[in-house]
Design a protein around this motif. Structure first.
Motif, PDB file in Angstrom:
ATOM      1  N   LYS A   1       0.815  -1.187   0.000  1.00 36.67           N
ATOM      2  CA  LYS A   1       0.000   0.000   0.000  1.00 36.67           C
ATOM      3  C   LYS A   1       0.863   1.259   0.000  1.00 36.67           C
ATOM      4  CE  LYS A   1      -4.144  -1.798   2.138  1.00 36.67           C
ATOM      5  NZ  LYS A   1      -5.119  -1.641   3.221  1.00 36.67           N
ATOM      6  N   ALA A   2       2.011   1.198   0.682  1.00 37.11           N
ATOM      7  CA  ALA A   2       2.878   2.371   0.745  1.00 37.11           C
ATOM      8  C   ALA A   2       3.468   2.695  -0.619  1.00 37.11           C
ATOM      9  CB  ALA A   2       3.999   2.152   1.749  1.00 37.11           C
ATOM     10  N   ALA A   3       3.662   1.675  -1.457  1.00 33.80           N
ATOM     11  CA  ALA A   3       4.253   1.890  -2.776  1.00 33.80           C
ATOM     12  C   ALA A   3       3.240   2.468  -3.763  1.00 33.80           C
ATOM     13  CB  ALA A   3       4.812   0.586  -3.316  1.00 33.80           C
ATOM     14  N   ALA A   4       1.966   2.419  -3.447  1.00 40.35           N
ATOM     15  CA  ALA A   4       0.941   2.915  -4.365  1.00 40.35           C
ATOM     16  C   ALA A   4       1.017   4.423  -4.568  1.00 40.35           C
ATOM     17  CB  ALA A   4      -0.438   2.527  -3.856  1.00 40.35           C
ATOM     18  N   SER A   5       1.569   5.137  -3.613  1.00 40.79           N
ATOM     19  CA  SER A   5       1.638   6.598  -3.728  1.00 40.79           C
ATOM     20  C   SER A   5       2.874   7.077  -4.489  1.00 40.79           C
ATOM     21  CB  SER A   5       1.633   7.225  -2.329  1.00 40.79           C
ATOM     22  OG  SER A   5       2.769   6.800  -1.611  1.00 40.79           O
ATOM     23  N   VAL A   6       3.739   6.166  -4.908  1.00 39.91           N
ATOM     24  CA  VAL A   6       4.963   6.514  -5.632  1.00 39.91           C
ATOM     25  C   VAL A   6       4.784   6.113  -7.097  1.00 39.91           C
ATOM     26  CG1 VAL A   6       7.452   6.090  -5.785  1.00 39.91           C
ATOM     27  CG2 VAL A   6       6.333   6.128  -3.554  1.00 39.91           C
ATOM     28  N   PRO A   7       5.154   6.982  -8.041  1.00 37.49           N
ATOM     29  CA  PRO A   7       5.047   6.600  -9.460  1.00 37.49           C
ATOM     30  C   PRO A   7       5.915   5.380  -9.777  1.00 37.49           C
ATOM     31  CG  PRO A   7       5.607   8.934  -9.228  1.00 37.49           C
ATOM     32  CD  PRO A   7       5.629   8.342  -7.869  1.00 37.49           C
ATOM     33  N   ARG A   8       5.443   4.532 -10.673  1.00 36.72           N
ATOM     34  CA  ARG A   8       6.119   3.283 -10.996  1.00 36.72           C
ATOM     35  C   ARG A   8       7.549   3.485 -11.492  1.00 36.72           C
ATOM     36  NH1 ARG A   8       3.029  -1.887 -13.281  1.00 36.72           N
ATOM     37  NH2 ARG A   8       1.482  -1.528 -11.680  1.00 36.72           N
ATOM     38  N   GLU A   9       7.781   4.498 -12.298  1.00 34.22           N
ATOM     39  CA  GLU A   9       9.127   4.728 -12.843  1.00 34.22           C
ATOM     40  C   GLU A   9      10.100   5.239 -11.779  1.00 34.22           C
ATOM     41  OE1 GLU A   9       6.329   8.068 -13.661  1.00 34.22           O
ATOM     42  OE2 GLU A   9       6.333   5.996 -14.337  1.00 34.22           O
ATOM     43  N   SER A  10       9.600   5.748 -10.666  1.00 34.38           N
ATOM     44  CA  SER A  10      10.454   6.240  -9.590  1.00 34.38           C
ATOM     45  C   SER A  10      10.723   5.181  -8.525  1.00 34.38           C
ATOM     46  CB  SER A  10       9.820   7.451  -8.905  1.00 34.38           C
ATOM     47  OG  SER A  10       9.614   8.487  -9.839  1.00 34.38           O
ATOM     48  N   LEU A  11       9.978   4.091  -8.543  1.00 30.72           N
ATOM     49  CA  LEU A  11      10.080   3.071  -7.508  1.00 30.72           C
ATOM     50  C   LEU A  11      11.168   2.063  -7.859  1.00 30.72           C
ATOM     51  CD1 LEU A  11       8.786   2.002  -4.875  1.00 30.72           C
ATOM     52  CD2 LEU A  11       7.333   0.590  -6.313  1.00 30.72           C
ATOM     53  N   VAL A  12      12.109   1.872  -6.954  1.00 25.98           N
ATOM     54  CA  VAL A  12      13.155   0.866  -7.138  1.00 25.98           C
ATOM     55  C   VAL A  12      12.825  -0.355  -6.291  1.00 25.98           C
ATOM     56  CG1 VAL A  12      15.602   0.371  -6.832  1.00 25.98           C
ATOM     57  CG2 VAL A  12      14.893   2.605  -7.637  1.00 25.98           C
ATOM     58  N   ALA A  13      12.610  -0.160  -4.995  1.00 26.44           N
ATOM     59  CA  ALA A  13      12.254  -1.252  -4.097  1.00 26.44           C
ATOM     60  C   ALA A  13      11.585  -0.678  -2.864  1.00 26.44           C
ATOM     61  CB  ALA A  13      13.500  -2.036  -3.700  1.00 26.44           C
ATOM     62  N   LEU A  14      10.772  -1.492  -2.237  1.00 27.94           N
ATOM     63  CA  LEU A  14      10.114  -1.071  -1.014  1.00 27.94           C
ATOM     64  C   LEU A  14       9.953  -2.303  -0.140  1.00 27.94           C
ATOM     65  CD1 LEU A  14       8.693   1.367   0.392  1.00 27.94           C
ATOM     66  CD2 LEU A  14       6.576   0.349  -0.397  1.00 27.94           C
ATOM     67  N   GLY A  15      10.349  -2.214   1.117  1.00 35.77           N
ATOM     68  CA  GLY A  15      10.198  -3.334   2.039  1.00 35.77           C
ATOM     69  C   GLY A  15      11.523  -3.840   2.537  1.00 35.77           C
ATOM     70  N   THR A  16      11.529  -5.060   3.015  1.00 37.37           N
ATOM     71  CA  THR A  16      12.708  -5.677   3.596  1.00 37.37           C
ATOM     72  C   THR A  16      13.250  -6.742   2.654  1.00 37.37           C
ATOM     73  OG1 THR A  16      11.807  -5.319   5.792  1.00 37.37           O
ATOM     74  CG2 THR A  16      13.578  -6.911   5.605  1.00 37.37           C
ATOM     75  N   CYS A  17      14.538  -6.697   2.410  1.00 38.83           N
ATOM     76  CA  CYS A  17      15.193  -7.690   1.563  1.00 38.83           C
ATOM     77  C   CYS A  17      15.394  -8.977   2.374  1.00 38.83           C
ATOM     78  CB  CYS A  17      16.536  -7.151   1.080  1.00 38.83           C
ATOM     79  SG  CYS A  17      17.482  -8.329   0.114  1.00 38.83           S
ATOM     80  N   PHE A  18      14.779 -10.066   1.936  1.00 44.39           N
ATOM     81  CA  PHE A  18      14.911 -11.341   2.645  1.00 44.39           C
ATOM     82  C   PHE A  18      16.121 -12.138   2.185  1.00 44.39           C
ATOM     83  CE2 PHE A  18      11.411 -10.443   4.946  1.00 44.39           C
ATOM     84  CZ  PHE A  18      10.649 -11.488   5.417  1.00 44.39           C
ATOM     85  N   GLY A  19      16.634 -11.850   1.015  1.00 43.59           N
ATOM     86  CA  GLY A  19      17.775 -12.585   0.509  1.00 43.59           C
ATOM     87  C   GLY A  19      17.992 -12.306  -0.963  1.00 43.59           C
TER      88      GLY A  19
END
Length: 128
Positions: A1-19
């Protein structure tokens, strides 16, 4: 839900890297997943206080440093490594089954090191 407010072309990653996936397409857990996975671990290993520092420096767990191990842990099973005070220290792979651990010599490797919380300090520049 937090990534929905960011334009797709500006988004690299969101959240925690599990591996990450290796070149041979095997998944290698990162220490950043420890807080999420440790409470749900079926197979656990507790290390003695003298072996905690050795594990946190990236070494394998020897039989002499083994405090406890959960019953029915199979060989090559993924485990979460804890201190004797129930603080999760990292991930590993069981080199021996629970039954084999009882009869091996004290210098035998029981848990192969995979990731530990000491990685935060050792490689904080490259850890994502």
């Amino acid at each position: 839900k937090a990534a929905a407010s960011v334009p797709r072309e500006s988004l690299v990653a969101l959240g925690t890297c599990f591996g990450k996936f290796t070149k041979t397409q095997k998944f290698r857990l990162s220490v950043t997943a420890l807080d999420f996975l440790a409470p749900y671990a079926k197979h656990k290993v507790w290390v003695k206080p003298g072996s905690e520092q050795s594990f946190l420096y990236g070494n394998h767990v020897l039989k002499s440093g083994l405090g406890r191990i959960t019953e029915n842990t199979a060989q090559y099973q993924g485990v979460v490594v804890y201190s004797m005070a129930d603080v999760p220290l990292g991930f590993g792979v069981a080199a021996k089954s629970t039954q084999d651990c009882r009869k091996v010599d004290p210098m035998a490797i029981v848990v192969f090191h995979q990731a530990d919380v000491g990685e935060y300090v050792r490689s904080e520049d490259t850890l994502t």
